[in-house]
Write a protein that holds these residues in place. Structure first.
Motif, PDB file in Angstrom:
ATOM      1  N   ILE A   1      -9.953   5.081  -1.443  1.00 28.94           N
ATOM      2  CA  ILE A   1     -11.432   4.664  -1.630  1.00 28.94           C
ATOM      3  C   ILE A   1     -11.182   3.081  -2.022  1.00 28.94           C
ATOM      4  CG2 ILE A   1     -13.588   4.957  -3.052  1.00 28.94           C
ATOM      5  CD1 ILE A   1     -12.933   7.920  -2.800  1.00 28.94           C
ATOM      6  N   SER A   2     -10.356   2.995  -3.022  1.00 30.22           N
ATOM      7  CA  SER A   2     -10.257   1.716  -3.535  1.00 30.22           C
ATOM      8  C   SER A   2     -10.126   0.477  -2.583  1.00 30.22           C
ATOM      9  CB  SER A   2      -9.394   1.817  -4.828  1.00 30.22           C
ATOM     10  OG  SER A   2      -9.022   0.475  -5.160  1.00 30.22           O
ATOM     11  N   ILE A   3      -8.823   0.791  -1.857  1.00 31.37           N
ATOM     12  CA  ILE A   3      -8.492  -0.204  -0.788  1.00 31.37           C
ATOM     13  C   ILE A   3      -9.747  -0.415   0.192  1.00 31.37           C
ATOM     14  CG2 ILE A   3      -6.013  -0.105  -1.263  1.00 31.37           C
ATOM     15  CD1 ILE A   3      -5.640   1.396   1.118  1.00 31.37           C
ATOM     16  N   LEU A   4     -10.372   0.738   0.720  1.00 32.14           N
ATOM     17  CA  LEU A   4     -11.353   0.468   1.476  1.00 32.14           C
ATOM     18  C   LEU A   4     -12.615  -0.116   1.145  1.00 32.14           C
ATOM     19  CD1 LEU A   4     -10.908   3.986   3.267  1.00 32.14           C
ATOM     20  CD2 LEU A   4     -10.577   1.949   4.172  1.00 32.14           C
ATOM     21  N   SER A   5     -12.972   0.167  -0.297  1.00 32.38           N
ATOM     22  CA  SER A   5     -14.152  -0.442  -0.465  1.00 32.38           C
ATOM     23  C   SER A   5     -14.143  -1.492  -1.476  1.00 32.38           C
ATOM     24  CB  SER A   5     -15.103   0.602  -1.191  1.00 32.38           C
ATOM     25  OG  SER A   5     -14.530   1.261  -2.367  1.00 32.38           O
ATOM     26  N   GLY A   6     -12.916  -1.773  -1.832  1.00 27.35           N
ATOM     27  CA  GLY A   6     -12.604  -2.930  -2.658  1.00 27.35           C
ATOM     28  C   GLY A   6     -12.811  -2.712  -4.130  1.00 27.35           C
ATOM     29  N   THR A   7     -12.973  -1.599  -4.751  1.00 30.05           N
ATOM     30  CA  THR A   7     -13.280  -1.305  -5.853  1.00 30.05           C
ATOM     31  C   THR A   7     -12.015  -1.163  -6.823  1.00 30.05           C
ATOM     32  OG1 THR A   7     -13.212   0.924  -5.419  1.00 30.05           O
ATOM     33  CG2 THR A   7     -15.338   0.095  -5.628  1.00 30.05           C
ATOM     34  N   PRO A   8     -12.113  -1.487  -8.167  1.00 30.89           N
ATOM     35  CA  PRO A   8     -10.768  -1.550  -8.893  1.00 30.89           C
ATOM     36  C   PRO A   8     -10.094  -0.271  -8.837  1.00 30.89           C
ATOM     37  CG  PRO A   8     -12.542  -2.412 -10.127  1.00 30.89           C
ATOM     38  CD  PRO A   8     -13.194  -1.964  -8.877  1.00 30.89           C
ATOM     39  N   VAL A   9      -8.653  -0.154  -8.653  1.00 30.68           N
ATOM     40  CA  VAL A   9      -8.041   1.222  -8.484  1.00 30.68           C
ATOM     41  C   VAL A   9      -8.117   2.111  -9.544  1.00 30.68           C
ATOM     42  CG1 VAL A   9      -5.874   2.064  -8.060  1.00 30.68           C
ATOM     43  CG2 VAL A   9      -6.388  -0.361  -7.224  1.00 30.68           C
TER      44      VAL A   9
ATOM     45  N   SER B   1      -5.904  -6.973 -16.762  1.00 30.16           N
ATOM     46  CA  SER B   1      -5.427  -6.181 -15.757  1.00 30.16           C
ATOM     47  C   SER B   1      -4.511  -5.191 -16.448  1.00 30.16           C
ATOM     48  CB  SER B   1      -4.383  -7.092 -15.064  1.00 30.16           C
ATOM     49  OG  SER B   1      -3.602  -6.393 -14.224  1.00 30.16           O
TER      50      SER B   1
ATOM     51  N   VAL C   1       0.743  -1.201   0.038  1.00 32.26           N
ATOM     52  CA  VAL C   1      -0.044   0.069   0.020  1.00 32.26           C
ATOM     53  C   VAL C   1       0.743   1.326  -0.197  1.00 32.26           C
ATOM     54  CG1 VAL C   1      -1.779   1.339   1.377  1.00 32.26           C
ATOM     55  CG2 VAL C   1      -1.876  -1.310   1.186  1.00 32.26           C
TER      56      VAL C   1
ATOM     57  N   ALA D   1     -12.936   7.849 -11.503  1.00 31.50           N
ATOM     58  CA  ALA D   1     -14.383   8.417 -11.135  1.00 31.50           C
ATOM     59  C   ALA D   1     -14.013   9.657 -10.302  1.00 31.50           C
ATOM     60  CB  ALA D   1     -15.059   7.401 -10.444  1.00 31.50           C
TER      61      ALA D   1
ATOM     62  N   LEU E   1      -1.179  -2.142  -6.878  1.00 34.36           N
ATOM     63  CA  LEU E   1      -1.085  -2.470  -5.501  1.00 34.36           C
ATOM     64  C   LEU E   1      -0.133  -3.950  -5.391  1.00 34.36           C
ATOM     65  CD1 LEU E   1      -4.705  -1.995  -4.106  1.00 34.36           C
ATOM     66  CD2 LEU E   1      -2.499  -1.122  -3.217  1.00 34.36           C
TER      67      LEU E   1
ATOM     68  N   SER F   1      -6.567  -3.204 -12.694  1.00 30.04           N
ATOM     69  CA  SER F   1      -7.375  -3.437 -11.495  1.00 30.04           C
ATOM     70  C   SER F   1      -6.486  -3.162 -10.217  1.00 30.04           C
ATOM     71  CB  SER F   1      -8.044  -4.752 -11.808  1.00 30.04           C
ATOM     72  OG  SER F   1      -7.092  -5.763 -12.051  1.00 30.04           O
ATOM     73  N   THR F   2      -5.710  -3.971 -10.236  1.00 29.29           N
ATOM     74  CA  THR F   2      -4.810  -3.669  -8.745  1.00 29.29           C
ATOM     75  C   THR F   2      -3.107  -3.858  -9.172  1.00 29.29           C
ATOM     76  OG1 THR F   2      -4.806  -6.228  -8.854  1.00 29.29           O
ATOM     77  CG2 THR F   2      -6.344  -4.866  -7.471  1.00 29.29           C
TER      78      THR F   2
END
Lengths: 166, 281
Positions: free
Chosen positions: B249-257, B129, B17, B263, B138, B134-135
């Motif tokens: 936001i992505s790591i907290l809510s699990g959405t693609p980075v 990917s 992270v 957005a 990370l 997507s990640t």
């Protein structure tokens, strides 16, 4: 007319921001099982973090060696090779990583003979009958001890003495 | 709320992270610096075209079994960037037509090569990917983070040292040439730097979303500020903060980075449109 446009824009932003909040936390099964708490519990993490940490585990296995790991994923059992995997997808669900596991009491894994995991096993592990496998494709939560093993000159990671947590 | 902060503080302990936040900040900084230049030169879509070239180069590296595809990717992307910026002056091949042609041709060729020379069973995942990032930010290794730091230093140094020349070339090439500025050389340097940033940014948002990272901060800043310097500074601040917010936001809510960052950039752009409208622009 301009005021109406501003209100519409502000509503759109409010909607966007609202959709960003409220992180969907996965419910942990730690409390409703008699399995001891895991040192690394990934059932409470977001999908993005779980996928990233599994990747990190595979590239830095020394940091996790011998630790108890609890993770949620999809069951995949290969009956020909007699090997079990927990498949973890990323947030877009297009990429996935497999985390292999060996159930407690199961000694049939072809590459684990050389692995000295005696100190990792719980007392009486050898006499325990492995738990029945859930169906392929069903959601599972597993907990086991993190280990590495050599498979055709390649280092792989595995959870040994694993248990299904219901 | 306290639960979210606790989770965030826990997540920030993870090295991957920390790598993502460092690399994300640097990539956002570099892309926004160049974004202003590209938007003002009317080359907003060059990022999209070059990212597809980079995707094609990565696909070419697969059958060659290259352990590090970065040199090949950089080389091909720089070559195409130079080609695209030069074609802007060719009347038979206008800039936007050349970008469109190279963009779709590279994307198609890259996908074709991957399908024909698949070396792993997880081809669709690799493609997905690379396209959507997507990640990938990370899963960076320390080596890649250091590479990112080094390339970012090069980009920022270039921009700071040649700020006035870039300014002259962006606004009026003919006038700059008349005043003795070596326009061709600065365009070439600009093309190289653009290619470097595009290759870096692919790690952050994937090749399909790079344009957003290049264009949105500059367009947001242009809604509120007028001078080149203020637009550049605002663009950098917006881009860095938007990227950091997107990753968090992505790591907290699990959405693609990648899509989360875009957005956030879109939301900021709308906000700046409103601010700009309120200021009477």
């Amino acid at each position: 007319m301009k005021t109406l446009q501003y209100i519409l824009f502000l509503s759109l932003i409010a909607l966007l921001l609202a959709s960003c909040g409220g992180a969907p936390q996965k419910s942990t099964t730690a409390n409703d099982t008699n399995t001891p708490a895991a040192e690394v519990d990934m059932t409470t993490m977001s999908k993005t973090m779980v996928y990233s940490e599994i990747n990190f585990m595979r590239s830095n296995p020394e940091r996790y060696m011998g630790k108890t790991i609890r993770v949620e994923g999809i069951m995949e059992y290969n009956p020909l090779l007699h090997r079990r995997y927990c498949v973890i997808a990323d947030a877009t669900a297009c990429c996935s990583v497999q985390l292999e596991f060996v159930l407690k009491g199961d000694h049939s894994h072809p590459f684990l003979n050389a692995l000295d995991s005696q100190n990792m096993q719980l007392p009486g592990a050898n006499e325990i009958t492995p738990q029945p496998d859930p169906q392929n494709g069903s959601k599972i939560v597993i907990q086991g001890y993190f280990q590495t093993f050599q498979e055709r000159e390649k280092q792989s990671v595995i959870l040994t003495d694993a248990l299904y947590c219901h | 709320m306290s639960e979210i902060i606790k989770n965030l503080l826990d997540y920030l302990q993870f090295p991957f992270v920390q790598y993502a936040l460092i690399a994300g900040t640097l990539i956002a900084l570099c892309s926004s610096l160049l974004g202003v230049t590209l938007v003002l030169k009317r080359y907003s879509l060059i990022g999209d075209g070059l990212s597809h070239v980079a995707f094609c180069a990565m696909a070419c590296a697969l059958p060659l079994h290259m352990t590090n595809d970065m040199p090949l990717t950089l080389l091909l992307t720089i070559a195409c960037a130079v080609l695209l910026l030069r074609s802007g002056r060719n009347t038979r091949f206008t800039g936007d037509a050349a970008v469109a042609m190279i963009s779709v041709a590279s994307l198609a060729l890259g996908y074709l090569i991957i399908n024909l020379c698949a070396s792993s069973a997880n081809v669709s995942a690799d493609v997905c990917s690379t396209l959507f990032g997507s990640t990938s930010i990370l899963t960076l290794t320390p080596v890649k983070v250091w590479l990112c730091v080094a390339l970012s230093v090069v980009v920022v140094t270039f921009f700071v040292l040649f700020y006035h020349k870039i300014f002259a070339v962006v606004f009026d090439e003919e006038f700059a040439r008349a005043t003795g500025v070596r326009v061709e050389m600065y365009n070439l340097l600009l093309a190289i730097v653009i290619a470097v940033v595009i290759v870096l940014a692919m790690n952050l948002v994937g090749s399909l979303l790079i344009s957003a990272l290049v264009v949105f901060p500059a367009l947001s800043a242009l809604r509120v500020y007028k001078s080149f310097l203020s637009v550049t500074i605002c663009s950098v601040v917006v881009s860095v903060l938007g990227t950091l917010l997107g990753i968090i936001i992505s790591i907290l809510s699990g959405t693609p980075v990648g899509v989360t960052i875009v957005a956030v950039d879109l939301a900021v752009f709308i906000l700046f449109c409103i601010i700009g409208a309120c200021k009477g622009k």
